[in-house]
Design a protein around this motif. Structure first.
Motif, PDB file in Angstrom:
ATOM      1  N   PRO A 102       0.699  -1.255  -0.126  1.00 34.31           N
ATOM      2  CA  PRO A 102      -0.105   0.139  -0.057  1.00 34.31           C
ATOM      3  C   PRO A 102       0.798   1.268  -0.040  1.00 34.31           C
ATOM      4  CG  PRO A 102      -0.844  -1.478   1.448  1.00 34.31           C
ATOM      5  CD  PRO A 102       0.501  -2.274   0.917  1.00 34.31           C
ATOM      6  N   VAL A 105       2.000   2.494  -4.090  1.00 36.95           N
ATOM      7  CA  VAL A 105       1.182   2.796  -5.186  1.00 36.95           C
ATOM      8  C   VAL A 105       1.612   3.362  -6.314  1.00 36.95           C
ATOM      9  CG1 VAL A 105      -1.026   3.533  -5.646  1.00 36.95           C
ATOM     10  CG2 VAL A 105      -0.861   2.710  -3.393  1.00 36.95           C
ATOM     11  N   HIS A 147      -6.114  -0.402  -2.307  1.00 41.90           N
ATOM     12  CA  HIS A 147      -5.131   0.038  -3.203  1.00 41.90           C
ATOM     13  C   HIS A 147      -5.093  -0.606  -4.506  1.00 41.90           C
ATOM     14  CE1 HIS A 147      -3.669  -3.449  -0.990  1.00 41.90           C
ATOM     15  NE2 HIS A 147      -2.431  -3.563  -1.731  1.00 41.90           N
TER      16      HIS A 147
END
Length: 297
Positions: A102, A105, A147
């Motif tokens: 996450p 990204v 995500h």
């Protein structure tokens, strides 16, 4: 963003790839992880997908590395365009899965762009996307991976259908008890691909429940020991709401208890209100929701 390298997967990446995969698996299935060999095997072929996998004519796995740390990875396939290939996959390319940490990204976005370039070079007719890992209930884009969902949405993918993943502690499921309908009997048989319990009145089948009680694939996925999947539950219309379905669940639960199975998964659509109510009444609860069938263009 620090300097990153997008390149094909190397065997030396396998431990870091397994760590990334298991971080995502573990948010869907508590206490479950995949061995390095299980992760590696999916990159070569997917025997569980015995219908779709033979249609694949090319595969590629790409990773993103930042300062020797693997921060994102994706697995792509290209389907053939022959008549034997299903209409939805014929000539298509698919992101079988795309994962990133996450906090990384931006690396996931760069990887997704590289994947789309690869699919364009393959000259596919359309692009599909999923996140199917070699574990039960880990498919589509689960709601506990926001995500990944954002990556697909920002890249122009359109989501398909939502499904609800349910789980029950086998200890909480009903006991079989006496037949709820006079003359109702049950027999255990080999089903299409799992164990079936068939409810009969005389010689007439009136309902069945089918379940897979060993998800370890012969012990190769040991962390799935104690998990099972409900594959089918059906009762003929005249016998519904008379206790036959719950009675079949009780027989299946008794069989699972005998085999030391502790948890059982089930799946249904969010609009299947009767199925959800029945499952809740029997002891299932929602584990996650997942969205499958992503398409682009």
């Amino acid at each position: 963003m620090p300097s990153i390298e997008i390149r094909p997967f190397k065997r030396s990446d396998r431990d870091q790839l397994a760590t990334l995969v298991n971080a995502h698996v573990g948010t869907v299935l508590p206490g479950v992880s995949l061995s390095v060999n299980a992760v590696m095997s999916q990159l070569e072929r997917e025997p569980d997908e015995f219908v779709v996998d033979p249609w694949v004519i090319e595969r590629a796995t790409l990773v993103v590395v930042e300062a020797d740390r693997l921060v994102a990875a994706a697995h792509l396939v290209r389907y053939g365009d022959g008549e034997q290939v299903g209409a939805d996959q014929r000539g298509a390319g698919e992101l079988r899965w795309l994962l990133c940490w996450p906090a990384d990204v931006a690396a996931g976005e760069a990887l997704l762009a590289a994947c789309l370039q690869r699919l364009t070079a393959w000259d596919v007719t359309r692009v599909l996307a999923d996140s199917s890992l070699p574990a039960p209930a880990v498919y589509g884009v689960p709601d506990c991976w926001p995500h990944v969902r954002r990556l697909y949405e920002r890249a122009g993918f359109t989501p398909g259908a939502e499904e609800v993943v349910l789980v029950a502690d086998v200890a909480d499921l009903p006991q079989p008890g006496p037949p709820p309908i006079e003359g109702l009997a049950v027999r255990r048989v080999v089903g299409d691909a799992a164990t079936s319990f068939v409810a009969t009145l005389g010689e007439t089948p009136v309902g069945l429940i089918e379940l897979q009680t060993d998800l370890t694939e012969g012990g190769t996925r040991s962390r799935l020991a104690g998990w099972a999947e409900l594959w089918n539950l059906a009762v003929e219309e005249p016998y519904r709401r008379r206790g036959a379905g719950r009675w079949l669940v009780g027989h299946a639960a008794d069989w699972m208890r005998l085999g030391r199975v502790e948890r059982v998964l089930d799946y249904c659509g969010p609009d299947e209100h009767d199925a959800l109510a029945f499952g809740t009444a029997c002891g299932w609860r929602e584990l996650t929701r997942t969205t499958r069938g992503w398409t682009r263009g």
